[in-house]
Design an enzyme around this catalytic site. Structure first.
Site, mmCIF file in Angstrom:
data_model
loop_
_atom_site.group_PDB
_atom_site.id
_atom_site.type_symbol
_atom_site.label_atom_id
_atom_site.label_comp_id
_atom_site.label_asym_id
_atom_site.label_seq_id
_atom_site.Cartn_x
_atom_site.Cartn_y
_atom_site.Cartn_z
ATOM 1 N N VAL A 1 0.898 -1.164 0.000
ATOM 2 C CA VAL A 1 0.000 0.000 0.000
ATOM 3 C C VAL A 1 0.928 1.203 0.000
ATOM 4 C CG1 VAL A 1 -1.858 1.249 1.153
ATOM 5 C CG2 VAL A 1 -1.734 -1.248 1.372
ATOM 6 N N GLU A 2 0.745 2.131 -0.934
ATOM 7 C CA GLU A 2 1.694 3.231 -1.050
ATOM 8 C C GLU A 2 1.037 4.527 -1.506
ATOM 9 O OE1 GLU A 2 4.417 1.208 -3.621
ATOM 10 O OE2 GLU A 2 3.311 1.694 -5.450
ATOM 11 N N HIS B 1 -1.884 -3.211 -3.700
ATOM 12 C CA HIS B 1 -1.730 -4.464 -4.442
ATOM 13 C C HIS B 1 -1.849 -5.617 -3.457
ATOM 14 C CE1 HIS B 1 1.206 -7.530 -6.404
ATOM 15 N NE2 HIS B 1 -0.026 -7.729 -6.871
ATOM 16 N N PRO C 1 1.656 -1.686 -12.454
ATOM 17 C CA PRO C 1 2.671 -1.073 -11.591
ATOM 18 C C PRO C 1 4.093 -1.333 -12.069
ATOM 19 C CG PRO C 1 1.890 -3.096 -10.616
ATOM 20 C CD PRO C 1 1.070 -2.891 -11.862
ATOM 21 N N GLY C 2 5.029 -0.471 -11.612
ATOM 22 C CA GLY C 2 6.436 -0.668 -11.922
ATOM 23 C C GLY C 2 7.140 -1.304 -10.742
ATOM 24 N N HIS D 1 0.952 -7.474 -16.112
ATOM 25 C CA HIS D 1 0.389 -7.075 -14.809
ATOM 26 C C HIS D 1 1.381 -6.262 -14.001
ATOM 27 C CE1 HIS D 1 2.898 -10.012 -12.841
ATOM 28 N NE2 HIS D 1 2.217 -10.027 -11.710
ATOM 29 N N GLY D 2 2.566 -6.025 -14.558
ATOM 30 C CA GLY D 2 3.572 -5.237 -13.873
ATOM 31 C C GLY D 2 4.859 -5.270 -14.664
ATOM 32 N N ALA D 3 5.964 -4.965 -13.974
ATOM 33 C CA ALA D 3 7.264 -5.001 -14.644
ATOM 34 C C ALA D 3 7.764 -6.429 -14.796
ATOM 35 C CB ALA D 3 8.272 -4.166 -13.851
#
EC number: 6.5.1.8
Length: 444
Positions: free
Chosen positions: A198-199, A225, A340-341, A364-366
């Protein structure tokens, strides 16, 4: 000869009887004491279901950046007799059964491990009518909010918030789910371990024409996430074991065992999977609700999407198929999502273009470039801390296995899938909360 319970027999009699069962197990299937052994032997003797000799063709995005283990897993999946079509996303890496970043459409069948253990793992982004400068001026307050209002891994809140999800019929009608309700109640509103977070960060809206009716510019945002916690994990474990017991496949494909959608087991899993997905969504909503209370505001808008799930969709011939996205974002035409990265790299708010070759999917991300073990062995805390400081990112609880260097370059991944999604904006992390209380070393 049946072996009756609580009756004394010599070792010789036991061995002779077991040899007879091994030779003709069909004759002992209904035996009170030997039936279980006989049934296991019959199942073991069954020939594995035949796979296709050659895998179906499928589209690979960013192939030059994908490890061979993930490629081999996708080749195996595309040999399944129930496979209809598939695609491999540019963030792909090796997993169990279907690779992370694998998309597989099947005919009238669902593969529990094609969905994954963390059913309904998803992203959720809230965008606030607050200037990004608050991330600096109110940093200590925001850090305290993250610490007080999030729980990770085995931790949970002393007092859970209620939710309408617990009134669902599945908690009364499905035996597996019924036994998990108390645990789900304790864990609601919390996040898993590993790469869950969580950010707070900076949202930048770049497109003038967007579904949020927000003018281009910078906003403060909250990104989470996580998935369906113990509820999803236990559902996945139970039905994967059931699928592997009833659908015997060659050794290299055993984790791709499926449940027929016309069977009771297939229908039960589908209902349980959807419950777990809705529970994951409820967890995120409670996380964001707790933060909104602390911020004394409501979000301007919210964007969210699953990336470990299965959907009923239509293939190019107009036939219904089950689309498994294990670590892949839905990217049908006009569908919104978040990719997200890493801790120090931006994630992207995207709109799907609906490309058939990708099975209407995107990454779904990096994606990982180092395994967790490799990251722990090769990275050092001082170097990671300096990197975070250089990017103005503060981390509350994490380990070297989640360091930014353990992930692929998100911009390389996005360039590999430009035809799949339009970028509407970005999210750059600034205050990151993850599992555990360990912090990287302070760097002068």
């Amino acid at each position: 000869m049946a072996l009756k319970p609580h009756t004394q027999y010599s070792k010789k009699v036991y061995l002779e009887t077991l040899q007879k069962v091994a030779k003709n197990p069909e004759e002992y299937l209904e035996d009170e004491s030997l039936g279980a052994i006989a049934n296991a032997l019959v199942e073991e003797a069954k020939e594995p279901i035949a796979m296709r000799e050659k895998h179906l063709d499928f589209k690979i995005y960013g192939e030059e950046h994908i490890e061979q283990g993930a490629m081999h897993q996708m080749y195996t999946a595309m040999k399944l007799p129930v496979a209809d079509s598939g695609a491999l996303m540019p963030d792909a890496h090796q997993g169990y059964g279907l690779p992370i970043g694998g998309v597989l459409a099947t005919k009238n069948s669902v593969i529990p491990y094609g969905v994954g253990v963390d059913i309904g793992c998803r992203m959720c982004l809230s965008i606030y009518d607050m200037p990004k400068e608050r991330l600096q001026t109110d940093k200590e307050v925001l850090k305290k909010m993250l610490s007080n209002n999030t729980r990770f891994g085995s931790a949970s809140f002393q007092r859970s918030m209620d939710h309408e999800i617990f009134e669902r019929d599945e908690f009364r009608e499905l035996e597996v789910v019924k036994n998990l309700k108390d645990r789900a109640w304790r864990q609601i509103g919390s996040s898993g371990g590993g790469n869950h977070f969580v950010e707070f960060g900076v949202v930048r809206i770049t497109e003038e024409e967007n579904e949020f009716n927000l003018p281009p510019g910078s906003y403060m945002g909250l990104l989470s996430h996580s998935g369906s916690r113990g509820l999803g994990a236990n559902i996945a474990r139970h039905y994967t074991n059931l699928a592997m017991a009833t659908t015997k496949l060659p050794q290299e494909a055993r984790h791709l065992a499926w449940l027929d959608m016309d069977t009771d087991a297939g229908k039960e899993y589908w209902a349980a999977m959807n419950l777990a997905g809705d529970y994951a969504s409820a967890c995120h909503h409670q996380i964001h609700e707790r933060m909104a209370i602390g911020l004394h505001t409501t979000p301007l808008t919210r964007v969210e999407n699953h990336h470990n799930f299965a959907w009923k969709e239509k293939n190019v011939q107009g036939e219904e198929v089950i689309v498994h996205r294990k670590g892949a974002t839905p990217a049908g035409e006009g569908v919104l999502g978040i990719i997200p990265g890493s801790m120090t790299a931006p994630g992207y708010i995207v709109r799907g273009r609906g490309i058939a070759h990708s099975i209407n999917s995107a990454s779904h991300g990096a994606g990982r470039v180092m395994s967790r073990t490799q990251a722990k062995k090769t990275l050092d805390e001082t170097g990671v801390s300096r990197h975070l400081k250089d990017h103005g990112v503060e981390v509350l609880g994490s380990g070297l296995d989640e360091a930014p260097m353990a992930y692929k370059d998100i911009n390389t991944v996005m360039n590999s899938q430009r035809e799949l999604v339009e970028i509407l904006g970005s999210f750059t992390p600034k205050i990151v909360r993850m599992c555990g209380d360990k912090r990287f070393k302070e760097v002068d």
